[in-house]
Design an enzyme around this catalytic site. Structure first.
Site, mmCIF file in Angstrom:
data_model
loop_
_atom_site.group_PDB
_atom_site.id
_atom_site.type_symbol
_atom_site.label_atom_id
_atom_site.label_comp_id
_atom_site.label_asym_id
_atom_site.label_seq_id
_atom_site.Cartn_x
_atom_site.Cartn_y
_atom_site.Cartn_z
ATOM 1 N N GLU A 1 -0.385 -13.326 31.117
ATOM 2 C CA GLU A 1 -0.222 -13.719 29.709
ATOM 3 C C GLU A 1 -0.768 -12.609 28.803
ATOM 4 O O GLU A 1 -1.892 -12.158 28.982
ATOM 5 C CB GLU A 1 -0.959 -15.026 29.428
ATOM 6 C CG GLU A 1 -0.546 -16.196 30.309
ATOM 7 C CD GLU A 1 0.863 -16.719 30.058
ATOM 8 O OE1 GLU A 1 1.508 -16.289 29.073
ATOM 9 O OE2 GLU A 1 1.329 -17.549 30.844
ATOM 10 N N CYS B 1 -4.731 -24.236 28.496
ATOM 11 C CA CYS B 1 -4.685 -22.830 28.926
ATOM 12 C C CYS B 1 -4.592 -21.886 27.726
ATOM 13 O O CYS B 1 -5.418 -20.984 27.575
ATOM 14 C CB CYS B 1 -3.503 -22.593 29.866
ATOM 15 S SG CYS B 1 -3.701 -23.361 31.488
ATOM 16 N N HIS C 1 -1.729 -17.178 34.915
ATOM 17 C CA HIS C 1 -1.260 -18.461 35.438
ATOM 18 C C HIS C 1 -0.894 -18.268 36.901
ATOM 19 O O HIS C 1 -0.224 -17.294 37.253
ATOM 20 C CB HIS C 1 -0.025 -18.953 34.664
ATOM 21 C CG HIS C 1 -0.362 -19.849 33.530
ATOM 22 N ND1 HIS C 1 -0.073 -19.529 32.219
ATOM 23 C CD2 HIS C 1 -0.968 -21.058 33.505
ATOM 24 C CE1 HIS C 1 -0.489 -20.518 31.441
ATOM 25 N NE2 HIS C 1 -1.036 -21.454 32.193
#
Length: 156
Positions: free
Chosen positions: A42, A104, A123
């Site tokens: 991410e 998250c 993730h």
């Protein structure tokens, strides 16, 4: 450290990490239950859009992480460069600019905010016969060591 699936408690623990430990980098790992054999790097955290209730039935005031915070915060870790420099046999690694609008992404944005961008979020898929805890641990070690190389380059 395992963070609770509760917005406010996760935010408090992330703040405590940055205030007491003062790390060079904080790496958060979250479960992407829909991903079968994919690790997702991410790049940024988003401030707004948190309407889904947490484990205690709450969501953040105004649906955002920080009422005075910017719309999004980019990690100082260049995930695209990281992605190009690593490979883990047996699992695909992809890039993302949207960690979802739940705990998250909320945790990631909060950590980016308190850590001035010195945070990362990965993730991971659920454990399975092909993605064992040992395998995933080694994959994460490879990824995190590459992140630390970027931090070293940044400090020089």
């Amino acid at each position: 450290m395992q963070l609770p699936v509760v917005y406010q408690k996760a935010k408090e623990q992330v703040f405590t990490i940055w205030k007491t430990l003062q790390p060079l980098l904080t790496v958060h790992v979250g479960l992407a239950s829909s991903a079968k054999a994919i690790i997702i790097l991410e790049q940024c955290g988003k401030n707004k859009g948190y309407q889904e209730m947490d484990a205690c039935g709450f969501h953040p005031e105004g649906g955002c992480c920080m009422l005075d915070g910017p719309e999004k915060i980019e990690s100082t870790i260049n995930m695209k460069t990281l992605w190009k420099n690593i490979s883990v046999e047996g699992i695909d690694i992809i890039l993302s600019r949207d960690a979802g609008r739940y705990i998250c992404d909320y945790t990631y944005y909060t950590s980016l905010y308190y850590g001035n961008g010195r945070a990362a979020f990965i993730h991971v898929p659920p454990l399975s016969k092909s993605v064992t805890a040992d395998f995933l641990g080694k994959a994460l070690q490879t990824i995190i060591l590459e992140m630390l190389k970027q931090c070293g380059e940044e400090r020089e």
